[in-house]
Design a protein around this motif. Sequence first.
Motif, PDB file in Angstrom:
ATOM      1  N   LEU A   1       6.293  21.970   5.493  1.00 15.26           N
ATOM      2  CA  LEU A   1       6.153  23.181   4.683  1.00 15.26           C
ATOM      3  C   LEU A   1       4.695  23.614   4.512  1.00 15.26           C
ATOM      4  O   LEU A   1       4.430  24.767   4.157  1.00 15.26           O
ATOM      5  N   ASN A   2       3.756  22.695   4.740  1.00 23.16           N
ATOM      6  CA  ASN A   2       2.342  23.047   4.627  1.00 23.16           C
ATOM      7  C   ASN A   2       1.538  22.135   5.539  1.00 23.16           C
ATOM      8  O   ASN A   2       1.267  20.986   5.192  1.00 23.16           O
ATOM      9  N   GLU A   3       1.165  22.640   6.697  1.00 18.39           N
ATOM     10  CA  GLU A   3       0.457  21.823   7.675  1.00 18.39           C
ATOM     11  C   GLU A   3      -0.893  21.330   7.158  1.00 18.39           C
ATOM     12  O   GLU A   3      -1.438  20.347   7.645  1.00 18.39           O
ATOM     13  N   GLN A   4      -1.427  22.006   6.142  1.00 18.81           N
ATOM     14  CA  GLN A   4      -2.717  21.589   5.584  1.00 18.81           C
ATOM     15  C   GLN A   4      -2.626  20.210   4.938  1.00 18.81           C
ATOM     16  O   GLN A   4      -3.639  19.508   4.816  1.00 18.81           O
ATOM     17  N   THR A   5      -1.420  19.815   4.511  1.00 15.79           N
ATOM     18  CA  THR A   5      -1.278  18.518   3.851  1.00 15.79           C
ATOM     19  C   THR A   5      -1.344  17.358   4.834  1.00 15.79           C
ATOM     20  O   THR A   5      -1.357  16.199   4.424  1.00 15.79           O
ATOM     21  N   ARG A   6      -1.378  17.650   6.127  1.00 20.27           N
ATOM     22  CA  ARG A   6      -1.455  16.575   7.115  1.00 20.27           C
ATOM     23  C   ARG A   6      -2.754  15.770   6.997  1.00 20.27           C
ATOM     24  O   ARG A   6      -2.874  14.688   7.553  1.00 20.27           O
ATOM     25  N   ILE A   7      -3.700  16.319   6.262  1.00 18.79           N
ATOM     26  CA  ILE A   7      -4.936  15.564   6.020  1.00 18.79           C
ATOM     27  C   ILE A   7      -4.716  14.478   4.974  1.00 18.79           C
ATOM     28  O   ILE A   7      -5.550  13.598   4.795  1.00 18.79           O
ATOM     29  N   LEU A   8      -3.581  14.550   4.257  1.00 18.07           N
ATOM     30  CA  LEU A   8      -3.265  13.542   3.241  1.00 18.07           C
ATOM     31  C   LEU A   8      -2.485  12.402   3.883  1.00 18.07           C
ATOM     32  O   LEU A   8      -1.619  12.621   4.727  1.00 18.07           O
ATOM     33  N   ASP A   9      -2.774  11.167   3.470  1.00 23.13           N
ATOM     34  CA  ASP A   9      -1.998  10.047   3.978  1.00 23.13           C
ATOM     35  C   ASP A   9      -0.656   9.983   3.251  1.00 23.13           C
ATOM     36  O   ASP A   9      -0.458  10.603   2.207  1.00 23.13           O
ATOM     37  N   ALA A  10       0.265   9.224   3.817  1.00 25.17           N
ATOM     38  CA  ALA A  10       1.630   9.160   3.294  1.00 25.17           C
ATOM     39  C   ALA A  10       1.674   8.675   1.844  1.00 25.17           C
ATOM     40  O   ALA A  10       2.419   9.219   1.025  1.00 25.17           O
ATOM     41  N   ASP A  11       0.878   7.667   1.517  1.00 22.65           N
ATOM     42  CA  ASP A  11       0.870   7.126   0.155  1.00 22.65           C
ATOM     43  C   ASP A  11       0.427   8.187  -0.855  1.00 22.65           C
ATOM     44  O   ASP A  11       0.971   8.263  -1.962  1.00 22.65           O
ATOM     45  N   THR A  12      -0.557   9.000  -0.466  1.00 28.44           N
ATOM     46  CA  THR A  12      -1.047  10.040  -1.368  1.00 28.44           C
ATOM     47  C   THR A  12       0.024  11.098  -1.597  1.00 28.44           C
ATOM     48  O   THR A  12       0.227  11.555  -2.733  1.00 28.44           O
ATOM     49  N   ILE A  13       0.725  11.493  -0.538  1.00 31.30           N
ATOM     50  CA  ILE A  13       1.801  12.480  -0.681  1.00 31.30           C
ATOM     51  C   ILE A  13       2.889  11.949  -1.609  1.00 31.30           C
ATOM     52  O   ILE A  13       3.351  12.650  -2.515  1.00 31.30           O
TER      53      ILE A  13
END
Length: 221
Positions: free
Chosen positions: A38-50
């Motif tokens: 839904l937001n490709e910008q969040t790909r900079i976040l690691d899985a744990d942070t999400i």
Amino acid sequence: MKYKENKIVIFDWGGVVESHFQSEYNCYSAKVDIINRLNEQTRILDADTICKKWAECNYDEKGKCISEVNSKEDIQKWFERIKLKFDLKCDYNEFYKIYQEESNEIKYYKDVVDFAHSLKNECKIGILSNLADIDKERIDKHYDLSKFDYVWLSFELTYRKPKKEIYEIVANDCKLNPNNILFIDDKEENLEVPKEMGWKVIQATGHELEKIKNKVYEFLN
């Protein structure tokens, strides 16, 4: 085996039927993929942070969890918290569609489901699960809720495990002697209160079906 009308086996869902294991596609993996789609910008976040940020959205200003509410207003507020946290541009309908697509990929243990269904001829069977309204469609696909004598879902009861109130609702509905209630859950914290109430309990995951079977048959005999 003679049908035990005065006994019930109650199954949890997440961890017992739906995978919580990191080595498998699980509910946490699905959350990461939902947000990344839904937001490709969040790909900079690691899985744990999400997952951490998602968890922060699950509670409202009164401390009520999304798995304890069932009004459309409360569900919309939960979505708005997620939308704001991850800067999503979608509406709830698009979010719901992506949520269901990714969640349907989560591994679940059909052999545990088959065993639960098989007990229908031995005793009463039930489900007790912490669940948000958005997940009911999926648990029904996994379990076929119509096959159970009792279905206790936290969002419908407005209480969640391990709060004592949810176990009291179960006990009042069952009207059985506490030692004739067997509850299976993967988390120790969810078993402490029912154990204090006199229930029989099993701490097990969906990878431990033989353990579950042995304890259940011991309970029924």
